[in-house]
Design an enzyme around this catalytic site. Structure first.
Site, short mmCIF file in Angstrom:
data_model
loop_
_atom_site.label_atom_id
_atom_site.label_comp_id
_atom_site.label_asym_id
_atom_site.label_seq_id
_atom_site.Cartn_x
_atom_site.Cartn_y
_atom_site.Cartn_z
N ARG A 1 48.41 46.26 37.14
CA ARG A 1 47.99 44.93 36.64
C ARG A 1 49.07 44.24 35.80
O ARG A 1 48.79 43.53 34.84
CB ARG A 1 46.69 45.02 35.81
CG ARG A 1 45.52 45.56 36.56
CD ARG A 1 45.11 44.75 37.79
NE ARG A 1 44.09 45.45 38.51
CZ ARG A 1 44.34 46.34 39.50
NH1 ARG A 1 45.60 46.57 39.91
NH2 ARG A 1 43.37 46.96 40.10
N GLU B 1 42.55 42.37 30.41
CA GLU B 1 43.16 42.09 31.72
C GLU B 1 42.99 40.60 32.02
O GLU B 1 43.89 39.94 32.53
CB GLU B 1 42.48 42.92 32.82
CG GLU B 1 43.02 42.60 34.22
CD GLU B 1 42.45 43.49 35.31
OE1 GLU B 1 42.26 44.70 35.07
OE2 GLU B 1 42.19 42.97 36.40
N SER C 1 37.46 42.43 36.17
CA SER C 1 37.63 43.43 35.12
C SER C 1 38.12 42.75 33.85
O SER C 1 39.12 42.03 33.86
CB SER C 1 38.65 44.49 35.54
OG SER C 1 38.13 45.24 36.60
#
Ligand SMILES: Cc1cc2nc3c(=O)[nH]c(=O)nc-3n(C[C@H](O)[C@H](O)[C@H](O)COP(=O)(O)OP(=O)(O)OC[C@H]3O[C@@H](n4cnc5c(N)ncnc54)[C@H](O)[C@@H]3O)c2cc1C
Length: 317
Positions: A178, A297, A227
């Protein structure tokens, strides 16, 4: 001029473009969370050249924010000053060639996966369940079910903040879980990805499996942002959130999803402040319970609630 003074900036000073400017665009309807204040201006460039000229001529005092499908961002209630860039159809091409495919940054992942199926190309199936665009996927190094964008990426075409177009190799992009090491003010124009060939029934089977797993495990029909936190090394964020007793916790209209507790959902009347506050509380509770720091995130963009972005002097339509 510093960023926080920008609300008084005269937006008439924006460069002439062939694409469109739209003033004071309420962003909530364009985001998965359905929350957020207004963008002072949204710019939809006509093509690469138009975007390049805009970036070359734009004053460095005018902040520029690029968004994709807004499936992993939380736009704060005070809105986004400056210019929000949204790439349209002319940035959404897709060209299969031998064992690779070049895909424009504006193309939604789901369409890329569907077109790959149609053409009998495999390897893009994992993208089918990740809402968002190719550009957002490159920036986030999006991934699912053991595969990330970096696993299929060969190179990406980017444009820097002065309008220069460059090609970056996978190595130069320093991608990890990520994370993408490309400077934050670069805009992705396209990606070149590895693909294989396969028969359609095999590709379709993988797409069906992914869909079934998603429906079971994620609140995909809700107003959410994917997320919320990255998985800390060696842990699953959702397990830590559960251990901290946060499943189902709510503030105002913001709730930690019962189905997947690393997802926050807007149950109907949340604003961005509720969602951000809830995320911060979850972070604190996990810290208290486990000593582990969760990292957002979701990208938090824009100004807090009481900022009241002033766009009255904007004349662009
Ligand atoms: C229901 C749901 C399920 C999800 N499941 C997953 C999952 O399984 N795996 C996963 O990884 N993610 C998942 N996500 C999160 C999200 O879909 C991905 O991160 C996606 O890649 C974001 O793409 P986007 O176009 O929506 O980007 P946005 O959310 O609009 O933006 C995300 C970031 O990318 C930047 N960005 C966007 N376009 C460009 C561009 N052209 N150039 C440079 N920067 C750009 C933005 O500035 C921002 O920093 C999920 C989200 C939802 C709502």
């Amino acid at each position: 001029m510093i960023f926080s003074d920008f609300r008084d900036f005269d937006l008439k000073r924006l460069p002439d473009v062939r694409g469109s400017y739209k003033k004071h665009v309420v962003m909530a309807p364009y985001t998965w969370f359905r929350v957020g204040g207004a963008a002072a201006t949204v710019f939809r460039p006509q093509d690469h050249e138009d975007l390049s000229q805009f970036l070359l001529q734009n004053s460095e005092e005018v902040p520029v924010t690029i968004i994709g499908a807004a499936s992993n961002i939380l736009i704060r209630d005070g809105g986004i000053p400056g210019v929000v860039i949204k790439l349209g159809k002319n940035f959404a091409s897709i060209n299969f060639k031998n064992n690779s495919v070049r895909i424009g940054a504006g193309l939604p992942n789901s369409i890329a996966a569907r077109l790959a199926l149609k053409e009998g190309y495999s390897g893009l199936e994992f993208l089918s369940g990740i809402p968002g665009t190719i550009g957002g996927g490159l920036r986030m190094n999006a991934g699912a079910y053991g595969k990330e964008v970096k696993d299929i990426l060969i190179e990406a075409e980017v444009i820097d903040n002065t309008g220069n177009i460059k090609v970056l190799s996978l190595e130069e992009m320093a991608m990890s879980y990520r994370h993408c090491g490309v400077p934050k003010d670069y805009i992705f124009l396209s990606g070149l990805f590895k693909t294989g060939k396969d028969v359609q029934p095999n590709i379709q089977k993988k797409l069906d499996e992914i869909k079934a797993r998603r429906v079971e495990s994620q609140p995909i029909t809700e107003r959410t942002g994917g997320s919320t936190f990255k998985n800390p090394k060696g842990y699953k964020a959702w397990e830590l959130i559960e251990a901290a007793g946060c499943r189902g916790v709510s503030i105002g209209g913001a709730m930690v999803s019962e189905q997947h507790c690393n997802f926050l959902v807007n149950t109907g009347n949340a604003d961005a402040t509720d969602l951000e506050n809830l995320g911060n509380i979850v972070q604190q509770k996990v810290r208290d319970a486990t000593g582990i720091e969760l990292e957002w995130e979701i990208k938090l963009l824009g100004l807090p609630k009481d900022s009241n972005l002033n766009t009255e002097d904007v004349s662009y339509e």
